[in-house]
Write an enzyme that holds these catalytic residues in place. Structure first.
Site, PDB file in Angstrom:
ATOM      1  N   CYS A  39       0.833  -1.206   0.000  1.00 37.89           N
ATOM      2  CA  CYS A  39       0.000   0.000   0.000  1.00 37.89           C
ATOM      3  C   CYS A  39       0.865   1.252   0.000  1.00 37.89           C
ATOM      4  CB  CYS A  39      -0.919  -0.004   1.220  1.00 37.89           C
ATOM      5  SG  CYS A  39      -2.221  -1.256   1.147  1.00 37.89           S
ATOM      6  N   CYS A  52      13.589   9.167  -8.011  1.00 34.43           N
ATOM      7  CA  CYS A  52      12.284   8.536  -7.818  1.00 34.43           C
ATOM      8  C   CYS A  52      11.897   8.708  -6.355  1.00 34.43           C
ATOM      9  CB  CYS A  52      12.316   7.056  -8.218  1.00 34.43           C
ATOM     10  SG  CYS A  52      13.389   6.043  -7.192  1.00 34.43           S
TER      11      CYS A  52
END
Length: 492
Positions: A254, A445
């Site tokens: 998640c 990133c």
């Protein structure tokens, strides 16, 4: 000296953890004593005790307060009084007190199960609060099981709540599971899922398992009915449905993939429903039960629910077949290695040290915007490529950075034989692919993994012009940027 300091730090950490655990136990005792006193007072009131020696036995199987509390569900034909009595005597174990475990525990406690055990070694974080509905802002930093039980006791003081403030291990799982009638798998990693399923089968416990990610969820009831190992009439286990675990690199959490709160909440509530159905079922229900199925929920699809039939127990299952190789003994001795079986993705290290740079090193090398005079002097202005998906780039981004999602980069065809602008992918901006441009390229990133993959791909495409152009990744990603450069950088 350094070793002694590390030893002292370790001892201080152990003392702090022990003191926190002791404080938690004291809170549990205080709440339990208060709940016991309330129930005793209610019992005295309902049985009409006036004074010692004049006891009058309650002629009803439930307390007066329980009839009021559970009356709305007791008048449902599928439950009734007998179903409520089964719930009151049921012992339910929930592994995971997060997005799935919170709503499941909430509704099972509200329904009046007799004993509710919660297993989780994590503490509450701010990022949990949008979906893990038992935890409140004031409990950030507290063990999730303590936070959850605090809420549940306020909801319903009648059940017995049992906290397990540690992550489930193969050595301890059989000892914990033996005290319960049914288990709910509310975890989010494959290794623990296989461990829970194996233990449930070996100890004869039905298992309700669910998962959720982004806008989708899955639900399945396993080992129901719970038959002995080798009995083909029993319900399938997790290994029967998924004999091989997914590649470790393909598992998305998640934290990485995202989750909408009501999606995981829906799956947790469905787990509670299935648990109630199993608890209140009769032997006749087992013989007429429908074939096992996998329920799939997709919040943004129409219709949102669909069901897929699954096969029964596998003849060669490593746990529930006659040829089983996994036993309680292999769990306790640790010879069944779940981490090895499922693999570990771990942090990626794909590049050489000289192909990486820390945020602090980047800041020192490029302290600010390059001036026009510097450009004329021949200095090279850096290009920052952010390879997060656009939805994350839109949340926050570095000044002057360019967004090229990693999914776009990886979708490129095989490496070209030449690095001419015409041969490079169209997703690369023209000023970057220009043969006259040798400005350094820094790739960033979120965590520092995808950026390494992107750097390697760009070099394969020839964007480094045979080594003439410097391309590297910012080590640790934007999380490291927050730690080293900008403490106000949004953490999500």
């Amino acid at each position: 000296m350094e070793n002694l300091e590390q030893t002292c730090a370790s001892l201080r950490a152990q003392i702090a953890a022990t003191e926190a655990q002791l404080a938690g136990l004291k809170r549990d005792l205080e709440v339990a004593e208060q709940a016991a006193a309330e129930i005793k007072a209610q019992d005295v009131k309902s049985t009409g005790i006036r004074e010692e020696g004049s006891e009058k036995k309650n002629p009803w199987p439930l307390l007066s307060e329980e009839y009021k509390r559970y009356g709305r569900q007791m008048i449902v034909p599928q439950l009734g009084l007998q179903g409520q009595l089964k719930l009151r005597s049921a012992r339910v174990l929930i592994v995971g007190a997060g997005g799935l475990g919170c709503p499941a525990a909430l509704y099972l406690a509200g329904a009046g199960v007799g004993t509710l055990g919660l297993v989780d070694g994590d503490t509450v974080e701010h990022s949990n609060l949008h979906r893990q509905v038992l935890h409140r802002s004031k409990n950030v930093g507290k063990f999730k099981v303590d936070s959850a039980i605090e809420y549940l006791r306020e909801l319903n003081p009648h059940p017995t709540y049992v906290p397990y403030r540690a992550h489930l291990t193969p050595q301890e799982a059989p000892e914990i599971f033996k005290d319960y009638d049914i288990v709910l798998d509310c975890t989010d990693n494959p290794a623990t899922r296989y461990l829970i399923s194996d233990t449930a089968v070996l100890l004869g416990k039905p298992l309700v398992s669910a998962s959720a990610l982004r806008t989708e969820g899955q639900l399945i009831v396993l080992n129901n009915p719970p038959r002995p190992v080798g009995d083909k009439s029993g319900g399938p286990c997790y290994r029967c449905v998924f004999p091989k675990p997914p590649p470790a690199t393909s598992v998305v959490s998640c934290a990485d993939g995202g989750i909408i709160g009501p999606v995981v909440g829906t799956m947790g509530v469905l787990q509670a429903i299935e648990a109630i159905k199993v608890i209140t079922s009769s032997p006749a229900d087992e013989t007429s039960a429908s074939p096992p199925s996998l329920l799939i929920f997709s919040a943004y699809s129409t219709p949102p629910f669909r069901s897929i039939k699954i096969r029964s127990r596998r003849a060669n299952c490593a746990v529930c077949s006659a040829e089983a190789s996994v036993t309680v003994e292999t769990l306790k001795t640790g010879s069944t290695d779940y981490v090895f079986f499922c693999g570990v993705a771990g942090p990626e290290t794909l590049l050489r040290p000289e192909e990486r740079i820390t945020p602090l090193e980047f800041k020192k090398k490029h302290p600010g915007q390059v001036s026009h005079e510097q450009e004329l002097g021949g200095s090279k202005e850096p290009t920052i490529i952010d390879v997060r998906e656009q939805v994350q780039f839109d949340i926050c981004s570095l000044d002057n950075s360019i967004n090229i999602p990693i999914s776009t980069i990886l979708s490129s065809a095989a490496s070209p034989t030449t690095s001419t602008p015409e041969s490079l992918p169209s997703w690369l901006p023209h000023d970057i692919v220009s043969s006259s441009s040798t400005d350094p390229i820094y790739v960033v990133c979120r965590l520092g993994n995808d950026s390494q993959i992107a750097v390697r791909k760009m070099k394969e495409l020839g964007l480094d012009q045979g080594g003439k152009r410097f391309i590297c990744d910012i080590q640790g990603g934007l999380r490291a940027w927050r730690e080293q450069i900008d403490p106000d950088w949004p953490e999500y």
